[in-house]
Write an enzyme that holds these catalytic residues in place. Structure first.
Site, short mmCIF file in Angstrom:
data_model
loop_
_atom_site.label_atom_id
_atom_site.label_comp_id
_atom_site.label_asym_id
_atom_site.label_seq_id
_atom_site.Cartn_x
_atom_site.Cartn_y
_atom_site.Cartn_z
N ARG A 106 6.80 6.56 1.70
CA ARG A 106 5.71 5.67 2.08
C ARG A 106 6.06 5.00 3.42
O ARG A 106 7.22 4.66 3.66
CB ARG A 106 5.60 4.61 0.97
CG ARG A 106 4.54 3.56 1.16
CD ARG A 106 3.18 4.08 0.86
NE ARG A 106 2.21 3.02 0.65
CZ ARG A 106 0.90 3.23 0.74
NH1 ARG A 106 0.43 4.43 1.02
NH2 ARG A 106 0.06 2.24 0.52
N THR B 77 -6.77 10.81 1.91
CA THR B 77 -5.44 11.14 1.42
C THR B 77 -5.53 12.56 0.91
O THR B 77 -6.62 13.10 0.80
CB THR B 77 -5.12 10.15 0.26
OG1 THR B 77 -5.10 8.86 0.84
CG2 THR B 77 -3.86 10.45 -0.46
N THR C 13 -0.70 10.72 2.74
CA THR C 13 -1.88 10.10 3.34
C THR C 13 -1.64 9.51 4.72
O THR C 13 -0.50 9.22 5.09
CB THR C 13 -2.39 8.96 2.42
OG1 THR C 13 -3.63 8.48 2.88
CG2 THR C 13 -1.40 7.80 2.34
N ASN D 148 -3.89 7.01 5.08
CA ASN D 148 -4.77 5.99 4.53
C ASN D 148 -6.22 6.41 4.75
O ASN D 148 -6.76 7.18 4.00
CB ASN D 148 -4.48 4.59 5.08
CG ASN D 148 -5.18 3.52 4.24
OD1 ASN D 148 -5.48 3.76 3.08
ND2 ASN D 148 -5.45 2.36 4.81
N ASP E 76 -3.12 -1.44 3.66
CA ASP E 76 -2.86 -1.45 2.22
C ASP E 76 -2.06 -2.68 1.78
O ASP E 76 -1.94 -2.95 0.59
CB ASP E 76 -2.12 -0.17 1.78
CG ASP E 76 -3.08 0.93 1.37
OD1 ASP E 76 -4.29 0.68 1.30
OD2 ASP E 76 -2.61 2.06 1.13
N GLY F 13 -8.32 9.17 -2.88
CA GLY F 13 -9.43 8.32 -3.31
C GLY F 13 -9.12 6.84 -3.34
O GLY F 13 -9.78 6.09 -4.08
N GLY F 14 -8.11 6.39 -2.58
CA GLY F 14 -7.81 4.96 -2.53
C GLY F 14 -7.57 4.39 -3.91
O GLY F 14 -6.90 5.01 -4.74
#
Ligand code: DON
Length: 588
Positions: free
Chosen positions: A129, A400, A418, A420, A442, A492-493
């Site tokens: 991340r 993503t 992703t 984002n 995020d 899909g967040g």
């Protein structure tokens, strides 16, 4: 004489024409052979044609399979396994290829999570991340009056976290069999010699052209023209960046020319990533979340992803209610599952963040006792309220992309990765040809202020240098009787954990095939806002019944693009790609 002369002239002309034709043929042969030599991967894999390919939505394979957002990336992964690579080799080749053929989300300028279960049962969770740069600060996205400036956390270099994808893939390589250089090669060839783009990609690139030009310091391969389906996209600068990674490994991205170009790009739009940030970035190994649901063992990602905890909470909350008798997407099953979603997402906002900076009470949150306690005020058929249902008291000190691989040996990999937003912050690093993420959005830029997915958070997800922003990405694996069974996930967040939750319930309780479970219309509740979002093909009868019970229901477009592979009872790898995108399966 004249006659002779003219004959001679004609002869000469004929000779010249033949010579010219010969020359052209020779030249063509030279070009073709040079091109072929320059393309060692595609030359030796003639069945994969970057200029002509098809989407394959579902297929079962005897040995190994890949399912991803793009047919070429899936085919590359499958070919790597056919060449003797395992699921890790395939995953690395697929991720790098996606960075070329699916620029909206496939990436080297973003981050993600790699979850794997080796055939011997060993679990691996690599967190790559993005992280907040050293010069980031808690209020960096607020104006003087303390109001959020959302464009700063979404557009341009100011929105970028330190990219992690390249370290993620190089760490994944510890489990692979083939040389890294070979796994990056297909991506280089796709970037250098081009590939034909789909209609969806053409539309995506055209719709963001103005943003690419505004947010980047220089025009790029994406902004060269108006695109249409069937055009060939060449990305020479990206090819050069990938070659630097191929030759120098981590240093090819985090140091030297690529790092310099990233830092230069920062100047154009207020970015703060430094050479030191890049050099110091480290992937982290995380212990996966594990729990059981009706005889299935589920493995998913732990914080800084919220996904694994949320799906554990939701499945445990509904387990006592015999969902299998309620039917898929009926008022009875949806209202039960929405109430579980409300409670789990309330906990997400309060309790979840980067575990290196915030004590996440994972053990309690995923316990049976906590799930039971959270559901004790649930009354079947009665709409709850997010004003009443708050986060639990815990006493414990669009873009993503997801892809799945299962190989011949039974190694399973699930990766969600992703930038984002679709095409991230719309900033292409000048000279390096890749897009940067806008993952800083995020974080919770201010307690109670929603991010682009409407999700709120507090202290647990505040900005601190080096901290990783809370994610919803939920790469998930399932075993039965200690044997590999499913690899699944989706973009899909904040809808991601809910999509995985609903997908698993569709398979386990409603006995749907993998493909049917993936394609089934999805619904989403995230505590705040107190409303249910449903996909446009969601059953009208259920929508009306939910409204009659007092729920606010809003139709939204599509939620994600779920991809998965399931091992059938005969050992075949049944791979399925979501109907919602160009997602495609491959295998052998
Ligand atoms: O990590 C997260 O939760 C988000 N950045 C994921 C973004 C996403 O799924 C966008 N896709 N449609």
């Amino acid at each position: 004489m004249r006659k002779l002369g003219s004959q001679i002239i004609v002869m000469k002309f004929k000779l010249d024409k033949r010579k010219i034709a010969l020359l052209i043929v020779t030249l063509l042969c030279v070009v073709v052979s040079l091109f072929a030599q320059a393309q060692p991967f595609f030359k030796s894999h003639k069945s994969i044609n970057p200029y002509q390919y098809e989407v394959v939505k579902e297929k079962s394979f005897n040995n190994a399979a890949v399912t991803s957002a793009h047919p070429l990336a899936s085919m590359v992964g499958a070919a790597i396994m056919q060449d003797g690579g395992n699921a890790f080799d395939a995953a690395i080749a697929t991720q790098f290829s996606l960075a070329v053929v699916f620029p909206g989300a496939g990436n080297i300028g973003g981050g993600g999570f790699m979850l794997a279960r080796k055939a011997n049962g060993e679990l691996i969770g690599i967190d790559y991340r993005e992280a907040a740069p050293k010069n980031a600060s808690r209020d960096m996205y607020l104006d003087e009056k303390g109001n959020p400036i959302q464009s700063k956390s979404l557009d341009g270099a100011s929105a970028s976290g330190i990219p992690g994808s390249v370290t993620g893939m190089i760490s994944t390589h510890n489990y692979a069999k083939l040389p890294l250089a070979l796994l990056i090669e297909p991506a280089i060839e796709l970037a250098e010699y081009g590939f034909v783009i789909t209609e969806r990609e053409a539309k995506g690139l055209n719709s963001e052209k103005a943003n690419f030009l505004k947010n980047s310091s220089a025009p790029s391969a994406f902004t060269k023209r108006e695109w249409k389906s069937g055009d060939t996209l060449f990305q020479p600068e990206l090819a050069a960046t990938l070659k630097r990674i191929q030759q120098k490994g981590l240093a090819g991205f985090y140091e030297g020319p690529t790092a310099d170009m990233i830092v230069n790009e920062m100047k154009h739009s207020g970015g703060i990533i430094s050479l030191e940030d890049l050099k110091n970035y480290q992937p982290k190994f995380r212990k996966p979340i594990e729990f059981d649901y009706k005889g299935k063992h589920i493995i998913s990602f732990s914080p800084p992803s919220s996904g694994g905890i949320i799906i554990a909470q939701m499945l445990k909350m509904i387990e006592p209610f015999k969902v299998e008798t309620l039917g898929s997407n009926t008022i009875e099953s949806v209202s039960l599952m929405v109430e579980a979603q409300r409670r789990a997402y309330a906990d997400r906002a309060e309790h979840m963040g980067d575990p290196d900076f915030w004590k996440v009470p994972t053990k309690t949150l995923i316990s049976d006792a906590y799930a039971k306690d959270r559901m004790k005020d649930y009354v079947p058929g009665v709409a709850g309220s997010s004003k009443i249902t708050l986060a639990g008291q815990v006493h414990e000190s669009e873009q993503t992309t997801h892809f799945s691989v299962i190989d011949m040996e039974g190694n399973m990999v699930a990766i969600t990765t992703t930038l984002n937003d679709t095409y991230g912050n719309k900033t292409i690093v000048a000279g390096a040809g890749f897009l940067l993420n806008n993952e800083m959005d995020d974080f919770s830029v201010k307690p109670g202020v929603p991010n682009m997915y409407g999700a709120i958070g507090g202290e647990a997800n505040s900005i601190v240098p080096g901290k990783r922003m809370l994610s919803s990405m939920t790469p998930t694996l399932v075993t039965v009787d200690n044997k590999p069974y499913i690899s699944i996930g989706t973009p899909g967040g904040t809808t991601i954990p809910n999509q995985v939750f609903e997908g698993l319930v569709n398979i386990f309780d409603h006995k749907m095939s993998l493909k049917a479970a993936i394609d089934a219309p999805k619904f989403h509740h995230q505590w705040i806002p107190d409303a249910i979002g449903v996909e446009s093909d969601f059953p009208e009868a259920t929508i009306n019944a939910l409204k009659a019970k007092g729920y606010t229901v809003a139709k939204r477009g599509r939620f994600g693009r779920m991809d998965g592979i399931m091992i059938l009872s005969d050992g075949k790898r049944n791979a399925a790609g979501d109907k919602r995108g160009d997602d495609s399966v491959a295998g052998y």
